[in-house]
Every structure is written in C-alpha cells, then in structure tokens.
Design a protein around this motif. Structure first.
Motif, short mmCIF file in Angstrom:
data_model
loop_
_atom_site.label_atom_id
_atom_site.label_comp_id
_atom_site.label_asym_id
_atom_site.label_seq_id
_atom_site.Cartn_x
_atom_site.Cartn_y
_atom_site.Cartn_z
N UNK A 132 0.83 -1.20 0.00
CA UNK A 132 0.00 0.00 0.00
C UNK A 132 0.87 1.26 0.00
N UNK A 133 1.95 1.25 0.78
CA UNK A 133 2.83 2.41 0.84
C UNK A 133 3.50 2.67 -0.51
N UNK A 134 3.90 1.61 -1.20
CA UNK A 134 4.53 1.77 -2.52
C UNK A 134 3.55 2.35 -3.54
N UNK A 135 2.31 1.87 -3.51
CA UNK A 135 1.30 2.40 -4.43
C UNK A 135 1.03 3.88 -4.14
N UNK A 136 0.97 4.24 -2.87
CA UNK A 136 0.74 5.63 -2.50
C UNK A 136 1.87 6.53 -2.99
N UNK A 137 3.11 6.09 -2.82
CA UNK A 137 4.25 6.89 -3.27
C UNK A 137 4.25 7.09 -4.78
N UNK A 138 4.01 6.01 -5.53
CA UNK A 138 3.98 6.13 -6.99
C UNK A 138 2.83 7.02 -7.43
N UNK A 139 1.69 6.92 -6.76
CA UNK A 139 0.55 7.77 -7.11
C UNK A 139 0.84 9.24 -6.88
N UNK A 140 1.46 9.57 -5.75
CA UNK A 140 1.78 10.98 -5.47
C UNK A 140 2.80 11.52 -6.46
N UNK A 141 3.81 10.73 -6.79
CA UNK A 141 4.82 11.19 -7.74
C UNK A 141 4.23 11.38 -9.13
N UNK A 142 3.32 10.49 -9.53
CA UNK A 142 2.70 10.61 -10.85
C UNK A 142 1.74 11.79 -10.91
N UNK A 143 0.93 11.95 -9.87
CA UNK A 143 -0.04 13.03 -9.85
C UNK A 143 0.62 14.40 -9.83
N UNK A 144 1.81 14.49 -9.25
CA UNK A 144 2.53 15.77 -9.18
C UNK A 144 3.52 15.94 -10.34
N UNK A 145 3.48 15.01 -11.31
CA UNK A 145 4.32 15.08 -12.51
C UNK A 145 5.81 15.02 -12.19
#
Length: 427
Positions: free
Chosen positions: A92-105
């Motif tokens: 879950x933590x890995x998915x959250x990190x990738x999501x934040x990095x992708x959403x913030x470009x």
C-alpha cells in the motif's frame, strides 16, 4: 451448473474467516489490477517502447526469481496472518508513493523501475504467504473450492479493475489509479485484523535451522508430482502469461486504440477467467493429467487470439477464451501442488510456483516485448501458444514417472464443513 457442483463451488464461503478474507481481497485486487494497467500505460507514455515495457515488467518480477525460495522459507517459519499484514501494508505504501509522484508530474522512468523492483521484493514474500494461508483458513477438504474461488475473485477484479483504470486514465490521469490501489489495501488489512484466529488451522511453524532451503529443493526434486507441474509452469510462465506486455501493444498498435481499449481487452480476459475459475471450482480435477489438458486448452485459446481478424468485438471474445484457459491452468496447477506437497514444505513449494509463474517474467518479458514490438503483438501471443504446446509435450513425456495417486487427485469438497465450522456458521 448442477446442484452438487454449485455446493462444491461455494462451500468454502461457509467458513467465516474465508468470507472475511474473500471480501477484503475482492476490494484490494480491483486496485491491484488498476495499478497493473496504469503502470504499463505510464511506461508507454514515458517511452513508447514495447521493449522498455518488457524490461520494466522484468525488473518488477526479477526479485521473485532471485528471492522467491527465501520468501517461501519465511512463509513456512512465520505466522502467516501477521506476515500478510506486514507485506500488504508495504504494498500500500509503494502504491501511495507512486501515485503521489505521478499526480505531481515528478515521476521518471528510473523511479518507476526502482519502485517496481521494491514491489517485486515484497511480492517475493507476499505471494507464497497468501497462497499457503488459504489452507489454514479453510482446511484441506475445502481447498480446491477455495483456490478456485480465489481465481474467480482475482479475475473478477481483472474484469473490473482494468475497465475502471481505462476510464480514469482517459478522464483524470494515470496517478489516480495508483492512489486508488493504495486505498484499496485497507479492506484486506481490516479483514486480516478482525479474523477469528482460534478458527484458523495453521501448519506447525518451521523452526529455524541450517539447510532448510536446500531440503525443500531436494524434496521437490524427489517428487515427480511436484517438479513436473513446476517444469510445465516454467515454460508457460516464461512466454505465455506476458499479458502486461502484449495486451497494451495489441490495444495501441493492433487495434489503434487508447487506454480504454486496453481496459476493455483486459476486462474481457477477466470475464473469461471468471468463467474458468467457476468451472474449475465446480467440476475441475487436480493432478498432472488434468494439468496437461489445461495446458492444451490454453494453447488453443492463445492460437485463436493470435489468428483472429483485428476486429475488436471478435478480439474481445478470443481474449475471453485466453482468460478462461489461463485461469483453468493456474487453478489446476495451484491445487495440484498444494495437495501433493507435505504441509511442512508447502511454503517452499508454493514459492517455487511463484518463481516459475512470476519469476520467469524477467526472462520472458523482454523476449515477448521485443517480438511483439518488431513482429507484432499477435506474434507475441503465438509465441505463448508454442510454449503451452511444449509444456504439453513435456507433461506427456514425464507422465510414466508420475505415481498414479498424483496423476488424478481427489479434491472434492466434503459435503458439509467440519462440525466446529458448522456451529460457527449457525452463529
């Protein structure tokens, strides 16, 4: 479906702990499939290369190849429920990190690769633990139905998750899919937390001692009913299950579509897989002979998908057959290994199953990616069909060495649950 078949299909759901586990995983796996689609599409957005996509998928599963046997040893030694809570939290933590990095470009290809490697490392422990936890939840009598229902659950999620991901990618962007996956882990963590631990049937924990990994390998090598299915999966897993590589390219270049087309294709495979899982749960048999038949059916489905005309409705039907064939092979092989393996070795045996299924991706992913990019995605499907046929030949060649009791395994669920579980269900 006959009345008897229906009872056998859903008998495992009479176990309260399995109902909790099934519900939690049903939510979490939708997010997992959303992330799988989003990650493949993100790599294509960043690079446009099928070969690079194959390399990224390979990087994700390389740790399973290298560390899978050790992950199985950890599963044999640990409390599986507690271990699952730890691995699911990490995912879950890995998915959250990738999501934040992708959403913030801020995401870059090297970041995707790095997180994929870490995800694969956690999965090397999570996969054998999840598979060997199921017998502890339902017991041996309900194992086949539980394994098949897990396949149905996984592939129902495959039908829902990719379609949802395709809509979200086209409307709000890739990053939302990763964030949704991170949130979905709350369901399975809650289910594990509130299980009735007194009703679990845990295998005795393996005490730490030198040579246990080698002992597991010797055990498999000396049991033809184990190494033959593993060898078949090594062939098929390397070249036939590379759908994360082939299907995005088939959607983008073969069908000239977008993320929604990819989502529809993945969902069609998921719907077929649901049908396959229900069929195995109700009527399927375990053992090496049924596994050979399942490999032959999978080969026929892949051949049809490679040969059909590039008209999307026909392609979706063919991919549904691929999903069904792939699930029948997986469920049959998984159940065969779980029933043949001694409980004290089950974690290490199922880790080898993960190695041959997931860990073979670092070898097959780049190969299939290069073939699909240069010769077309249909050639990639055809390569998978050839691998299935090779597995059929291998199974037939080693069949005389398989003990009769492992050629066909009686896996029918008991007509009623054990008495303790019956009393619990009444409450």
């Amino acid at each position: 479906m006959s009345r008897r078949g229906g009872r056998e299909t859903f008998a495992a759901l009479r176990v309260p702990n399995f109902r909790l586990y099934f519900a939690g995983q049903s939510v979490s796996l939708v997010g997992t499939w959303m992330q799988a689609v989003a990650q493949s599409w993100l790599v294509l957005q960043l690079t446009g290369s099928g070969t690079v996509l194959g390399l990224v998928v390979a990087a994700q599963f390389l740790p399973v190849l290298l560390l899978g046997p050790y992950g199985g040893l950890i599963a044999d030694r640990a409390d599986k429920r507690h271990l699952l809570m730890a691995t699911q939290t990490a995912l879950a933590a890995l998915a959250l990190l990738l999501g934040l990095l992708t959403a913030t470009h801020l995401v870059r290809l090297w970041i995707v690769v790095l997180l994929a490697v870490v995800l694969g490392t956690v999965s090397a422990v999570d996969n054998p633990t999840r598979q060997t936890f199921v017998p502890e939840v339902v017991g041996p009598h309900l194992l086949r139905g539980a394994v098949s229902l897990n396949s149905v659950m996984t592939n129902t999620a495959r039908a829902i998750g990719p379609a949802l991901a395709g809509v979200l990618i086209a409307s709000v962007g890739v990053g939302v899919c990763f964030l949704a996956n991170a949130a979905s882990f709350a369901a399975v963590l809650l289910a594990l937390r509130i299980m009735r631990t007194g009703q679990l049937q845990p295998s005795p924990a393996l005490q730490k001692a030198p040579g246990q990994l080698a002992a597991g390998l010797r055990y498999v090598r000396g049991t033809p009913g184990l190494w033959a299915p593993l060898a078949m999966m090594a062939l098929i897993g390397t070249l036939s299950y590379e759908f994360q590589v082939v299907i995005p390219l088939l959607a983008r270049t073969g069908a000239h579509g977008d993320a929604r087309t990819y989502g529809f294709m993945a969902s069609a495979m998921g719907l077929g897989a649901v049908a396959g899982g229900l069929t195995v749960a109700a009527y399927g048999r375990a053992g090496v002979v049924p596994l050979i038949g399942a490999a032959a059916s999978f080969a026929a489905a892949l051949t049809a998908a490679a040969a059909v005309t590039p008209w999307l409705p026909v392609e979706l039907v063919a991919l549904a057959c691929v999903g069904m064939g792939g699930t029948v092979f997986l469920a049959t092989g998984n159940t065969t290994l779980q029933l043949v393996a001694d409980p004290s070795f089950r974690g290490r045996v199922m880790a080898l199953w993960s190695v041959t299924f997931l860990g073979s991706t670092p070898v097959g992913g780049p190969i299939v990616g290069a073939v699909a990019e240069h010769l077309g995605p249909r050639a990639g499907l055809g390569l998978g069909a050839a691998a299935c046929l090779a597995a059929v030949v291998l199974g037939l060649l080693v069949l005389p060495r398989i003990p009769p009791r492992h050629r066909f395994l009686e896996t029918l669920a008991a007509p009623d649950p054990p008495p303790a579980l019956t009393e619990t269900d009444r409450t």
